[in-house]
Design an enzyme around this catalytic site. Structure first.
Site, mmCIF file in Angstrom:
data_model
loop_
_atom_site.group_PDB
_atom_site.id
_atom_site.type_symbol
_atom_site.label_atom_id
_atom_site.label_comp_id
_atom_site.label_asym_id
_atom_site.label_seq_id
_atom_site.Cartn_x
_atom_site.Cartn_y
_atom_site.Cartn_z
ATOM 1 N N CYS A 1 1.270 0.615 4.043
ATOM 2 C CA CYS A 1 1.456 1.434 2.922
ATOM 3 C C CYS A 1 3.139 1.584 2.867
ATOM 4 O O CYS A 1 3.121 2.410 1.945
ATOM 5 C CB CYS A 1 0.651 2.534 3.147
ATOM 6 N N GLU B 1 3.028 14.991 8.068
ATOM 7 C CA GLU B 1 4.286 14.718 7.184
ATOM 8 C C GLU B 1 4.827 15.910 6.907
ATOM 9 O O GLU B 1 6.136 15.990 6.879
ATOM 10 C CB GLU B 1 3.693 14.119 5.782
ATOM 11 N N LYS C 1 -1.188 10.958 -5.133
ATOM 12 C CA LYS C 1 -2.449 9.876 -4.948
ATOM 13 C C LYS C 1 -3.686 10.640 -4.936
ATOM 14 O O LYS C 1 -4.774 9.947 -4.986
ATOM 15 C CB LYS C 1 -2.387 9.390 -3.260
ATOM 16 N N HIS D 1 -5.052 5.517 -3.419
ATOM 17 C CA HIS D 1 -4.003 5.013 -2.426
ATOM 18 C C HIS D 1 -3.745 3.484 -2.630
ATOM 19 O O HIS D 1 -4.812 2.785 -2.153
ATOM 20 C CB HIS D 1 -4.164 5.287 -1.030
ATOM 21 N N PHE E 1 0.353 1.970 8.406
ATOM 22 C CA PHE E 1 -0.296 1.601 9.676
ATOM 23 C C PHE E 1 0.810 0.601 10.339
ATOM 24 O O PHE E 1 1.442 -0.158 9.916
ATOM 25 C CB PHE E 1 -1.512 0.734 9.626
#
Length: 412
Positions: free
Chosen positions: A162, A313, A334, A339, A399
């Site tokens: 991502c 985050e 998002k 996403h 990831f």
């Protein structure tokens, strides 16, 4: 000599719009692109999650049939977005050897790969299409864009889950700085709303399961968030050296000032709960941009709406911005688009540039009760950004522990 890098064209197709202007208008209007999936395979495989944010304009409605059949859906979306961005930039006159492509994906030709496997099992090897590999390879979008626009400087693909398309924009910035090209087509694409990915992400407890209310399923920063929503589409940006853009009288959306790329080396799917890798990426990005944390007026957060990711985050940004993080207008887009995995960073880069242009942070929909562990300055209404030169950052985490942060500046 450091060159100034500008954005002169944008294109996007997603669940809330078939063009970049439509995406921006509908984002500001607080629309949700999440809808029930109307495919036989949802019931066939008894999927626990029955909704996603599918692109609202289907490729077959835009591309000629002879063209579409030679491309995986991920490359189809890429071509649609890139053509829009190229036209929006005024179709720059540039020597092919001075035109580059940095176009990313997180997964690539998933539909082509799995359809070919079904064909092999059911009909035998002679029925497998000869173009299967060129369609499924992750660099197919970049390669096809290179062919479409005769870009011969280079054609590269980042595959960092991502974080992919934010990394591609950062790479494009560096390639222009290094003199490898005068113009670059940058961005990312994804078409992974497929039963195998829906089942896998659901099994990992990563997807929201609000089958009874899909439109409000993605809830970044809300205390009752329960996972992200799968999206699809593509976004493209035309980057140029300011010198090249000015010489041809191009309009300028804003500036790309640099970026930061780091790795967590913590977990293959989870990000570092102490936020160290993400914080280093933000710090690197600000240093390359030549600005301080105090100058950032807006943040487009990665904010996927997962229980763990959102607070992590916040922890990372708190390390960089201190208490000021609670005062900076933040958007978690998002919630509207879903996403887009490898395409999400490019779409959010466009949103960041338009936020600076229009001096407004887009709303974050579906904010019910804010989570005290994620006290970002999120709002269901658009937030004003102020006057003068404005700066924004856009975060993307993927990831594998990938962290990518890009910095943008307004055109005035």
């Amino acid at each position: 000599m450091t060159k100034r890098i500008v954005v002169t064209g944008i294109g996007a197709t997603s669940a809330i719009g078939g063009t970049a202007p439509e995406n921006w208008t509908n984002l500001l209007a607080g629309q949700s692109g999440t809808r029930p999936l109307e495919h036989d395979w949802v019931q066939q495989y008894e999927l626990p999650v029955t909704f996603a944010a599918e692109a609202i304009v289907r490729p077959e409605e835009v591309l000629p049939r002879h063209e579409a059949k030679r491309l995986d859906p991920s490359s189809q979306f890429a071509l649609i977005a890139a053509r829009e961005a190229w036209a929006d930039a005024g179709s720059p006159e540039v020597a092919p050897e001075r035109l580059g492509v940095d176009f990313a994906t997180g997964i690539g030709g998933l539909w082509t790969l799995l359809d070919a496997w079904d064909t092999l099992r059911e009909k035998g090897p002679r029925r497998v299409m000869p173009l299967t590999v060129p369609m499924l390879m992750p660099n197919a979008a970049a390669g096809n864009l290179s062919l479409q626009f005769q870009a011969r400087a280079y054609a590269q693909t980042v595959v960092s889950a991502c974080a992919s398309s934010t990394e591609s924009i950062i790479h494009a910035f560096h390639h222009l700085q290094d003199g490898l090209a005068d113009v670059v087509i940058a961005g990312g694409t994804e078409s992974a709303i497929h039963p195998i990915t829906m089942a896998s992400f659901a099994s990992a407890q990563a997807l929201s399961r609000r089958n009874d209310d899909p439109a409000t399923a993605s809830r970044p920063g809300a205390i009752d968030r329960d996972g992200f929503v799968m999206g699809e589409g593509a976004a493209a940006l035309i980057l140029e050296t300011e010198e090249h853009a000015t010489a041809r009288g191009a309009k300028i959306y804003g500036y790309v000032l640099g970026g930061g790329v780091t790795a967590d080396a913590y977990h293959i799917t989870g990000n570092d709960p102490e936020g160290n890798g993400a914080a280093r990426a933000v710090t690197q990005a600000l240093e390359e941009a030549g600005i301080t944390a105090d100058q950032v007026a807006h943040i487009n957060a990665h904010a996927t709406s997962t229980p763990v990711g959102d607070p992590n985050e916040y922890v990372a940004l708190k390390k960089v911005f201190g208490d000021r993080i609670d005062e900076i207008p933040v958007s978690a887009t998002k919630a509207s688009t879903g996403h887009l995995l490898g395409g999400t960073g490019a779409l959010e880069a466009i949103f960041s540039l338009l936020a600076l242009r229009d001096r407004v942070a887009p709303p974050t929909i579906n904010m019910t009760e804010p989570d005290p562990a994620v006290p970002f300055k999120l709002s269901g209404e658009a937030q004003p950004l102020g006057d003068g030169q404005l700066y924004a950052i856009s975060n993307s985490f993927g990831f594998g522990g990938h962290n990518a942060v890009a910095v943008f500046a307004s055109a005035d």
